[in-house]
Design an enzyme around this catalytic site. Structure first.
Site, mmCIF file in Angstrom:
data_model
loop_
_atom_site.group_PDB
_atom_site.id
_atom_site.type_symbol
_atom_site.label_atom_id
_atom_site.label_comp_id
_atom_site.label_asym_id
_atom_site.label_seq_id
_atom_site.Cartn_x
_atom_site.Cartn_y
_atom_site.Cartn_z
ATOM 1 C CG HIS A 47 35.950 40.390 170.601
ATOM 2 N ND1 HIS A 47 35.113 40.252 169.338
ATOM 3 C CD2 HIS A 47 36.768 39.552 170.191
ATOM 4 C CE1 HIS A 47 35.639 39.317 168.623
ATOM 5 N NE2 HIS A 47 36.890 38.758 169.248
HETATM 6 P P1 TYD Z 1 31.927 37.892 165.671
HETATM 7 O O1 TYD Z 1 32.649 37.510 166.918
HETATM 8 O O2 TYD Z 1 31.042 39.038 165.544
HETATM 9 O O3 TYD Z 1 33.221 38.075 164.558
HETATM 10 P P2 TYD Z 1 34.270 39.339 164.397
HETATM 11 O O4 TYD Z 1 34.962 38.920 165.791
HETATM 12 O O5 TYD Z 1 35.206 38.981 163.568
HETATM 13 O O6 TYD Z 1 33.766 40.470 164.394
HETATM 14 O O7 TYD Z 1 31.472 36.552 165.118
HETATM 15 C C1 TYD Z 1 30.181 36.449 164.066
HETATM 16 C C2 TYD Z 1 29.411 35.413 164.487
HETATM 17 O O8 TYD Z 1 29.797 34.331 164.514
HETATM 18 C C3 TYD Z 1 28.723 35.234 165.966
HETATM 19 O O9 TYD Z 1 27.366 35.014 165.679
HETATM 20 C C4 TYD Z 1 29.554 34.237 166.565
HETATM 21 C C5 TYD Z 1 29.801 33.456 165.484
HETATM 22 N N1 TYD Z 1 31.052 32.529 165.701
HETATM 23 C C6 TYD Z 1 31.249 31.202 165.849
HETATM 24 O O10 TYD Z 1 30.258 30.709 166.088
HETATM 25 N N2 TYD Z 1 32.201 30.707 166.266
HETATM 26 C C7 TYD Z 1 33.460 31.354 166.016
HETATM 27 O O11 TYD Z 1 34.455 30.624 166.151
HETATM 28 C C8 TYD Z 1 33.379 32.799 165.765
HETATM 29 C C9 TYD Z 1 34.670 33.441 165.940
HETATM 30 C C10 TYD Z 1 32.195 33.395 165.614
#
Ligand code: TYD
Length: 130
Positions: A47
């Site tokens: 993303h």
């Molecule tokens: P996600 O964006 O899917 O992780 P990545 O970018 O590593 O693939 O995030 C996983 C979960 O964690 C999602 O439910 C959102 C949550 N999250 C937070 O609550 N705070 C944060 O700072 C981050 C990065 C994710």
């Protein structure tokens, strides 16, 4: 976007690396998260953000990070705890090829806000005008 090598403040006791917000990274750090226990062959990220800048450090183990500004994709290897990589706002990022012991530390310029995410690649290309 390129790898930065930070100074290792090592002595007879071991190693230490200090990262100062707005000095060693180009933003004030508002949030820290870390990714570990990543399953083999699973990518993360995939993303972009409207506003958030991120700074990535594999503090243990290794992984690869592919950054894409809409025109050019470059893959970087994070494999030393003193190596950091900036993912600027409006840059698509994917983390992949995690070693089983990888701990990927991410410093972020903004608090978590789902509305700041661009998760659709076609939408990302439109936003950056590519
Ligand atoms: P996600 O964006 O899917 O992780 P990545 O970018 O590593 O693939 O995030 C996983 C979960 O964690 C999602 O439910 C959102 C949550 N999250 C937070 O609550 N705070 C944060 O700072 C981050 C990065 C994710």
């Amino acid at each position: 976007m390129s790898i930065t090598e930070h100074r290792v403040l090592g002595d007879h006791r071991g190693q230490l690396i200090a990262i100062e917000g707005s000095q060693d990274v180009p933003f004030a750090v508002k949030r820290v998260f870390y990714i570990y226990g990543t399953k083999p062959d699973v990518p993360r990220g995939q993303h972009s953000h409207h506003k958030t800048q991120q700074y990535l450090i594999a503090v243990n183990g290794s992984c690869s990070v592919t950054l894409d500004d809409g025109n050019q994709k470059t893959t970087y290897s994070l494999n030393q705890p003193n190596k950091g990589l900036l993912q600027d706002a409006l840059v698509w990022g994917a983390m992949h090829d995690f070693s089983p012991d990888c701990v990927l530390l991410v410093l972020a310029s903004e608090h978590y806000d789902d509305a700041d995410y661009i998760r659709d690649y076609e939408q990302f290309l439109k936003v950056v005008g590519a």
